[in-house]
Design an enzyme around this catalytic site. Structure first.
Site, PDB file in Angstrom:
ATOM      1  N   MET A  25       0.806  -1.210   0.000  1.00 51.57           N
ATOM      2  CA  MET A  25       0.000   0.000   0.000  1.00 51.57           C
ATOM      3  C   MET A  25       0.846   1.270   0.000  1.00 51.57           C
ATOM      4  SD  MET A  25      -3.276  -0.521  -0.174  1.00 51.57           S
ATOM      5  CE  MET A  25      -2.973  -1.802  -1.390  1.00 51.57           C
ATOM      6  N   HIS A 134       4.040   5.512   1.942  1.00 51.89           N
ATOM      7  CA  HIS A 134       2.922   4.643   2.296  1.00 51.89           C
ATOM      8  C   HIS A 134       1.610   5.421   2.235  1.00 51.89           C
ATOM      9  CE1 HIS A 134       0.459   1.674   4.336  1.00 51.89           C
ATOM     10  NE2 HIS A 134       1.471   0.829   4.215  1.00 51.89           N
ATOM     11  N   HIS A 135       0.566   4.733   1.758  1.00 53.72           N
ATOM     12  CA  HIS A 135      -0.742   5.369   1.594  1.00 53.72           C
ATOM     13  C   HIS A 135      -1.322   5.808   2.943  1.00 53.72           C
ATOM     14  CE1 HIS A 135      -4.080   6.662  -0.633  1.00 53.72           C
ATOM     15  NE2 HIS A 135      -4.157   5.683  -1.507  1.00 53.72           N
ATOM     16  N   ALA A 136      -0.907   5.175   4.030  1.00 49.30           N
ATOM     17  CA  ALA A 136      -1.390   5.579   5.349  1.00 49.30           C
ATOM     18  C   ALA A 136      -0.903   6.969   5.720  1.00 49.30           C
ATOM     19  CB  ALA A 136      -0.928   4.577   6.416  1.00 49.30           C
ATOM     20  N   ASN A 313      -5.126  10.887   5.171  1.00 48.87           N
ATOM     21  CA  ASN A 313      -5.963  10.728   3.981  1.00 48.87           C
ATOM     22  C   ASN A 313      -7.313  11.407   4.167  1.00 48.87           C
ATOM     23  OD1 ASN A 313      -4.666   8.503   2.012  1.00 48.87           O
ATOM     24  ND2 ASN A 313      -4.085   8.083   4.132  1.00 48.87           N
TER      25      ASN A 313
END
Length: 485
Positions: A25, A134-136, A313
């Site tokens: 991710m 990282h998408h987090a 996000n």
């Protein structure tokens, strides 16, 4: 009061999607620059002078709370800023192979969740930077702002002042403190709902209206997935840990001209090009596309202007139809444009945001299970994300950024992801595929190029004049000087 450093429910979900799976991710980008590459130390010094140190994760014992961001007392910039070179002929195919290998490697969660690779010796006197985050930590829209912190708007920017106090990491919290804070928040934060109850008593009509609007939006989101689940396709199979990557550089002016001639929005034209390309790919491999309509998950930013550049996000989603069975470019664009207009009216994006906010009340164990269920969903076939970037030249250490290709990660049973980003008149398409499931990923990129050409012909748009090469510019300059002399 809630800990502002604690991950949101959506941020945590991106971590859980990696657990016990072959999904990675991280969002990423491949950036190609003109000129000789800087040295590795020059890039390290530049990054440290511009980028705030990104924190690493600390997990709460016994899964009694979502993780929090903490400072890394062992931060090593050389671990995060890495140096490599391409073998001869050092062409774009070599860059794509390198990117595929790098995107196959999961980020180490014990360290700050980002990497930047300096890639030397790219043909044409160029070099590249490959960045992974990282998408987090960040979504696509916010990621544009954070990445551009590294850039300058001029080849020779004004010097930036050094911080008066050197950065030092805060002490790492112990396990007891992490657990205690999580339990205290669980007992105290729900009291915030009391304020909502008091607001309901003070202004019941307005509150009820907001609740009803939210429920209608949630219903639109759920119905979109339940009534019309995504069909079976070669893009929805079990995936492994390895990746292929390819890209295509399109001209933004050409897409705008197509939009102006045939109607719709710029994003509608992007989705239509993807639909036409995937339709041809499927037919070439024996799939009957008559009446077939794939579903793309299209992320939508719900981040306010005041929040741009912040970590975390703020995204929702819409399920966009891709009529891959329609071969006529103008008709395909008409169908996509009409469907997207209806989706915007239905409130799907608002409903997805409401569901995301509700997830903030779920314990981490439930979030983990929900992430696993989400990965097995049949709501969409692939992700297609289109992010607007800066429309002016950017520079790093005096080197001009030529083109940027983005990357969207693959979830379970998602063998293809397509990311698009505009920059300085370019429209960079980045295609990430599972190595085993999509060995012919390059064919999709070639079909995408053909689809853009067919849309331009249908719109009566002449081929956009290609930008002259560096060698051609130098030749013209020398000729002009000769005429003057």
């Amino acid at each position: 009061m809630a800990n502002p450093d604690r991950l949101s429910a959506l941020d945590s979900a991106f971590l859980h999607l990696e657990d016990n799976s072959s999904a990675h991710m991280h969002v990423a980008s491949v950036m190609v620059f003109q000129g000789t590459a800087p040295t590795a130390q020059e890039l390290v010094d530049h990054v440290l002078s511009r980028l705030h140190l990104v924190p690493r994760l600390a997990h709460v014992p016994l899964q009694q709370g979502r993780p929090i961001w903490v400072d890394d007392p062992y931060f090593n910039p050389r671990y995060h800023v890495r140096h490599t070179a391409l073998p001869k002929p050092a062409d774009e195919q070599a860059l794509k192979r390198l990117a595929g290998r790098l995107f196959s490697q999961r980020l180490d969660r014990s360290k700050p969740l980002w990497e930047i690779w300096l890639v030397e010796r790219l043909v044409g006197g160029r070099f590249a930077l490959i960045a992974k985050t990282h998408h987090a930590l960040v979504d696509g829209i916010s990621g544009v702002d954070i990445t551009t912190v590294l850039f300058d708007a001029a080849p020779e920017p004004a010097p930036t002042g050094q911080p008066p106090v050197p950065w030092t990491a805060k002490p790492l919290p112990g396990q007891a403190k992490l657990l205690g804070e999580a339990l205290r928040e669980r007992m105290t934060v729900p009291a915030e709902m009391g304020r909502g109850a008091r607001a309901l008593l003070r202004a019941p009509r307005r509150a009820v209206t907001q609740v009803l609007e939210g429920l209608v939006s949630v219903g639109a989101t759920a119905i979109a997935g339940i009534n019309a689940p995504a069909p079976d396709s070669p893009f929805n199979v079990d995936i492994g840990p390895h990746r292929r990557y390819t890209f295509h550089d399109a001209d933004l002016a050409e897409f705008k001209a197509i939009k102006d001639s045939l109607g719709g929005t710029l994003n509608d034209v992007v989705l239509t090009a993807v639909s036409l390309a995937l339709g041809r790919y499927l037919r070439d491999r024996g799939t009957d596309t008559e009446g077939l309509e794939l579903k793309a998950m299209v992320p939508v930013s719900v981040r306010a202007e005041s929040q741009r550049g912040a970590l975390g996000n703020q995204v929702a989603a819409m399920w966009a139809p891709l009529p891959v069975g329609v071969r006529n470019p103008a008709e395909c664009l008409h169908q996509v444009s009409a469907a997207m207009a209806d989706l915007k009216k239905s409130g799907q994006a608002v409903g997805a945001q409401v569901l995301t906010n509700l997830a903030g009340f779920a314990p981490p164990t439930i979030l983990s299970q929900a992430a696993r269920l989400q990965a097995r969903q049949r709501f969409f076939n692939l992700v297609v994300t289109n992010v607007p970037g800066p429309q002016f030249p950017l520079y790093v250490l005096g080197r001009r950024l030529q083109v940027l290709y983005p990357v969207v990660p693959l979830a379970r049973r998602q063998a293809l992801g397509i990311a698009v980003m505009s920059y300085d008149g370019h429209l960079g398409f980045g295609l990430l595929g599972d190595y085993d499931a999509l060995p012919e990923l390059e064919a999709i990129a070639q079909n995408l190029k053909s689809a853009i050409g067919s849309l331009a012909r249908a719109a009566g748009v002449r081929s956009v004049r290609k930008r002259p090469s560096k060698r051609a510019v130098a030749s013209r300059t020398n000729s002009a000087r000769a005429r003057v002399n």
